[in-house]
Write a protein that holds these residues in place. Structure first.
Motif, PDB file in Angstrom:
ATOM      1  N   UNK A  81     -61.348-142.903 -55.420  1.00  0.00           N
ATOM      2  CA  UNK A  81     -61.665-141.708 -56.193  1.00  0.00           C
ATOM      3  C   UNK A  81     -63.150-141.748 -56.538  1.00  0.00           C
ATOM      4  N   UNK A  82     -63.842-140.636 -56.320  1.00  0.00           N
ATOM      5  CA  UNK A  82     -65.275-140.549 -56.589  1.00  0.00           C
ATOM      6  C   UNK A  82     -65.535-139.515 -57.669  1.00  0.00           C
ATOM      7  N   UNK A  83     -66.334-139.888 -58.656  1.00  0.00           N
ATOM      8  CA  UNK A  83     -66.687-138.955 -59.723  1.00  0.00           C
ATOM      9  C   UNK A  83     -68.196-138.956 -59.938  1.00  0.00           C
ATOM     10  N   UNK A  92     -66.460-132.675 -62.504  1.00  0.00           N
ATOM     11  CA  UNK A  92     -65.513-132.543 -61.405  1.00  0.00           C
ATOM     12  C   UNK A  92     -65.986-131.553 -60.360  1.00  0.00           C
ATOM     13  N   UNK A  93     -65.061-131.095 -59.532  1.00  0.00           N
ATOM     14  CA  UNK A  93     -65.381-130.091 -58.528  1.00  0.00           C
ATOM     15  C   UNK A  93     -65.539-128.732 -59.210  1.00  0.00           C
ATOM     16  N   UNK A  94     -66.434-127.898 -58.703  1.00  0.00           N
ATOM     17  CA  UNK A  94     -66.654-126.592 -59.349  1.00  0.00           C
ATOM     18  C   UNK A  94     -65.446-125.676 -59.199  1.00  0.00           C
ATOM     19  N   UNK A  95     -65.189-124.905 -60.243  1.00  0.00           N
ATOM     20  CA  UNK A  95     -64.064-123.971 -60.217  1.00  0.00           C
ATOM     21  C   UNK A  95     -64.406-122.730 -59.405  1.00  0.00           C
ATOM     22  N   UNK A  96     -65.684-122.353 -59.398  1.00  0.00           N
ATOM     23  CA  UNK A  96     -66.140-121.181 -58.652  1.00  0.00           C
ATOM     24  C   UNK A  96     -67.648-121.296 -58.472  1.00  0.00           C
ATOM     25  N   UNK A 116     -67.548-144.599 -57.576  1.00  0.00           N
ATOM     26  CA  UNK A 116     -66.381-144.593 -56.692  1.00  0.00           C
ATOM     27  C   UNK A 116     -65.544-145.825 -56.987  1.00  0.00           C
ATOM     28  N   UNK A 117     -64.299-145.593 -57.300  1.00  0.00           N
ATOM     29  CA  UNK A 117     -63.348-146.692 -57.477  1.00  0.00           C
ATOM     30  C   UNK A 117     -62.421-146.712 -56.272  1.00  0.00           C
ATOM     31  N   UNK A 118     -62.059-147.910 -55.849  1.00  0.00           N
ATOM     32  CA  UNK A 118     -61.092-148.026 -54.763  1.00  0.00           C
ATOM     33  C   UNK A 118     -59.997-149.004 -55.165  1.00  0.00           C
ATOM     34  N   UNK A 119     -58.818-148.740 -54.646  1.00  0.00           N
ATOM     35  CA  UNK A 119     -57.671-149.608 -54.903  1.00  0.00           C
ATOM     36  C   UNK A 119     -57.085-150.033 -53.567  1.00  0.00           C
ATOM     37  N   UNK A 120     -56.860-151.323 -53.428  1.00  0.00           N
ATOM     38  CA  UNK A 120     -56.278-151.876 -52.209  1.00  0.00           C
ATOM     39  C   UNK A 120     -54.902-152.427 -52.549  1.00  0.00           C
ATOM     40  N   UNK A 121     -53.871-151.820 -51.968  1.00  0.00           N
ATOM     41  CA  UNK A 121     -52.493-152.269 -52.156  1.00  0.00           C
ATOM     42  C   UNK A 121     -52.125-153.133 -50.962  1.00  0.00           C
ATOM     43  N   UNK A 122     -51.743-154.373 -51.225  1.00  0.00           N
ATOM     44  CA  UNK A 122     -51.483-155.333 -50.160  1.00  0.00           C
ATOM     45  C   UNK A 122     -49.995-155.418 -49.809  1.00  0.00           C
ATOM     46  N   UNK A 123     -49.696-155.917 -48.618  1.00  0.00           N
ATOM     47  CA  UNK A 123     -48.292-155.987 -48.182  1.00  0.00           C
ATOM     48  C   UNK A 123     -47.388-156.774 -49.128  1.00  0.00           C
ATOM     49  N   UNK A 124     -47.954-157.754 -49.851  1.00  0.00           N
ATOM     50  CA  UNK A 124     -47.121-158.542 -50.771  1.00  0.00           C
ATOM     51  C   UNK A 124     -46.912-157.861 -52.120  1.00  0.00           C
ATOM     52  N   UNK A 159     -67.329-133.150 -55.883  1.00  0.00           N
ATOM     53  CA  UNK A 159     -67.590-133.543 -57.267  1.00  0.00           C
ATOM     54  C   UNK A 159     -69.085-133.406 -57.547  1.00  0.00           C
ATOM     55  N   UNK A 160     -69.420-132.745 -58.646  1.00  0.00           N
ATOM     56  CA  UNK A 160     -70.823-132.528 -58.964  1.00  0.00           C
ATOM     57  C   UNK A 160     -71.438-131.391 -58.181  1.00  0.00           C
ATOM     58  N   UNK A 161     -70.688-130.775 -57.270  1.00  0.00           N
ATOM     59  CA  UNK A 161     -71.105-129.600 -56.498  1.00  0.00           C
ATOM     60  C   UNK A 161     -72.200-129.864 -55.474  1.00  0.00           C
ATOM     61  N   UNK A 162     -72.230-131.083 -54.925  1.00  0.00           N
ATOM     62  CA  UNK A 162     -73.179-131.344 -53.834  1.00  0.00           C
ATOM     63  C   UNK A 162     -72.672-132.470 -52.955  1.00  0.00           C
ATOM     64  N   UNK A 163     -73.210-132.523 -51.723  1.00  0.00           N
ATOM     65  CA  UNK A 163     -72.858-133.587 -50.779  1.00  0.00           C
ATOM     66  C   UNK A 163     -74.148-134.235 -50.288  1.00  0.00           C
ATOM     67  N   UNK A 164     -74.344-135.505 -50.617  1.00  0.00           N
ATOM     68  CA  UNK A 164     -75.585-136.184 -50.248  1.00  0.00           C
ATOM     69  C   UNK A 164     -75.709-136.343 -48.741  1.00  0.00           C
ATOM     70  N   UNK A 165     -74.577-136.421 -48.033  1.00  0.00           N
ATOM     71  CA  UNK A 165     -74.609-136.632 -46.593  1.00  0.00           C
ATOM     72  C   UNK A 165     -74.654-135.315 -45.825  1.00  0.00           C
ATOM     73  N   UNK A 166     -74.656-134.201 -46.551  1.00  0.00           N
ATOM     74  CA  UNK A 166     -74.646-132.897 -45.918  1.00  0.00           C
ATOM     75  C   UNK A 166     -75.926-132.126 -46.188  1.00  0.00           C
TER      76      UNK A 166
END
Length: 205
Positions: A81-83, A92-96, A116-124, A159-166
């Motif tokens: 999840x990225x904020x 968050x993302x813009x409503x309009x 950005x938070x990430x969660x890794x769920x393992x097989x165990x 999120x934040x209404x922009x894309x750094x890679x775009x």
């Protein structure tokens, strides 16, 4: 299934990506990893009282990952999840388009954080959750520039209404920290976890 053979790493098992983000798919594919995309459909609740931005991002990453993991017992699931955070406030993302202009105007000429938070769920059944923060400096942009950017449609699901890679790269003057974290996944940190758990290995041939 997304399968890439030219990257520097290979998977010992196919990873389940609990995200529909094209940017996260590209980042994993560039590494050479095999993965299946199964986005979470969980609703995103508002932050809890006294919950800071990092705690919120981690909770959202865990929620999305576990939502998908329930359907893939014994598999490795990766969610994120990225904020965008300005002066401690989550954007968050813009409503309009009006909201997009308000968000971009507030970011203009200032420094904000992308977490950005990430969660890794393992097989165990074990999970690991981490969050990475990057400082982003924005140029002072005029209203007409921002309106022209909004007219491209790019800001509306970001999120934040922009894309750094775009197209939105013109808004950014500098970053301090992980670039891929701003794109949507802190690749170096995720890579460390995947290597440590043996889920991926360097590709030797």
């Amino acid at each position: 299934m997304n399968k890439t053979t030219n990257g520097p790493f290979k998977t010992t098992e196919t990873i389940i990506l609990a995200s529909g983000s094209p940017r996260r798919r590209e980042l994993l594919a560039d590494l050479g990893l095999d993965f299946e995309v199964h986005p979470s459909t969980a609703d995103e609740p508002a932050p809890l009282p006294d919950e800071d931005a990092t705690q919120y991002a981690k909770r959202m990453a865990e929620m999305k990952t576990l939502d998908v993991a329930t359907s893939f017992t014994g598999r490795t699931v990766l969610g994120a999840d990225t904020i965008v955070v300005l002066d401690g406030q989550i954007m968050g993302k813009p409503a309009d388009e009006i909201d997009a202009l308000a968000k971009l105007t507030s970011l203009s000429g200032k420094t904000h954080q992308v977490i950005t938070a990430f969660c890794l769920f393992l097989p165990d059944g074990n999970t690991t959750t981490q969050a990475v923060s990057t400082d982003v400096d924005m140029r002072a942009s005029g209203k007409e520039e921002l309106e022209s950017y909004i007219a491209t449609g790019e800001p509306m699901d970001k999120a934040g209404a922009y894309a750094i890679q775009g197209i939105g790269t013109f808004l950014v003057t500098a970053i301090r920290g992980s670039y891929t974290n701003v794109v949507g996944l802190p690749v170096a940190r995720v890579l460390e976890e995947l290597l440590d758990t043996g889920i991926i290995q360097p590709r030797k041939n």
